[in-house]
Write an enzyme that holds these catalytic residues in place. Sequence first.
Site, short mmCIF file in Angstrom:
data_model
loop_
_atom_site.label_atom_id
_atom_site.label_comp_id
_atom_site.label_asym_id
_atom_site.label_seq_id
_atom_site.Cartn_x
_atom_site.Cartn_y
_atom_site.Cartn_z
N TYR A 174 3.46 5.02 6.38
CA TYR A 174 2.36 6.00 6.34
C TYR A 174 1.95 6.27 4.90
O TYR A 174 0.75 6.29 4.57
CB TYR A 174 2.79 7.29 7.03
CG TYR A 174 1.73 8.37 7.00
CD1 TYR A 174 0.58 8.26 7.78
CD2 TYR A 174 1.88 9.50 6.20
CE1 TYR A 174 -0.40 9.24 7.76
CE2 TYR A 174 0.91 10.49 6.17
CZ TYR A 174 -0.24 10.35 6.96
OH TYR A 174 -1.21 11.32 6.93
N LYS A 178 -1.77 5.72 3.06
CA LYS A 178 -2.56 6.79 2.46
C LYS A 178 -2.76 6.61 0.97
O LYS A 178 -3.77 7.02 0.40
CB LYS A 178 -1.91 8.14 2.78
CG LYS A 178 -2.14 8.58 4.22
CD LYS A 178 -3.63 8.68 4.52
CE LYS A 178 -3.94 9.18 5.90
NZ LYS A 178 -5.40 9.33 6.13
N THR A 211 -2.60 20.50 12.92
CA THR A 211 -3.19 19.59 13.91
C THR A 211 -2.08 18.99 14.76
O THR A 211 -0.89 19.23 14.53
CB THR A 211 -3.97 18.46 13.22
OG1 THR A 211 -3.03 17.59 12.57
CG2 THR A 211 -4.94 19.01 12.18
#
Length: 309
Positions: A174, A178, A211
């Site tokens: 990840y 990014k 989120t």
Amino acid sequence: MAYSERDIPDLTGKTAVVTGATGGLGYETARMLAEHGAHVILAGRNAGKGADALAAIRASAPGARIAFEQVDLGSLASVAAFAGRLHAAGTPLDILVNNAGVMTPPRRQTTSDGFELQFGTNYLSHFALTARLMPLLTAAPAARVVSLSSVAARQGRIDLSDLQSETYRPMVAYSQSKLACLMFAFELQRRSEAHGWGIASTAAHPGIARTDLIVNGMGERSPAAFVRRYLSFVFAPVPQAALPTLFAATAPQAVPGGYYGPKGFQEIRGRVGVAATPPAALDTDMARRLWDISEELTGIRFPVAAVPA
């Protein structure tokens, strides 16, 4: 700096595309753009969620100019089809927000093209989408492209020998994806200046937002999901977490090649400001090498000169 939804300028006459716009940060970004007059295309995989998002925005902003377009960022063919539909409409594109993302699935997964899911979805598909939309972006008088990075980029490393994370560690993969998004934003700006594209490329990160991204990626029983569920007060409300993106996409003060995020403790939440750039993101040689490899992997090349409007 003190920046809120009220500071978003009038966007009447502008067209924006937001990927991953059916929920979370993408939805809030699309909503605020629409409420300030932009014609917003909500891009997402799920048509049902798209319909719900359109209804919710229309409820808060009657008369909003919005539409849903289906695209699966796990498929370069789907990205190409989506871009083709936008080209057929022929409307210049003022704002492109490369927002959609996948975070830390516990087991290695791949896109339909065989790329590691996070690298393929978070980075490569947005690289390809931006390339395909270049004629529409250059047709607008002052287009902006916003690439979403993450606080995780600080610990990221571009491993050219293992871009697809064959040795899979969820957060390592990840973080690499990014960091790649951030390096793409900076390299896109350098190339826009060098080739006369007239596009302002910026980057943003939301801090850590409330989120469902963590839960969706790691699963309901993961430690991170536990923290998200019971300590969510530490994280930023989603509308607040979307503000750095909105600043990068619309604020007159946003600088081409700038990187924006929350300025509180560890940039987890807080007022919008200039984000701390990881040293690795400033490696221009690596950025060029990553760009060239990305063109090879996606089979799409950016122009080397100004794109005819």
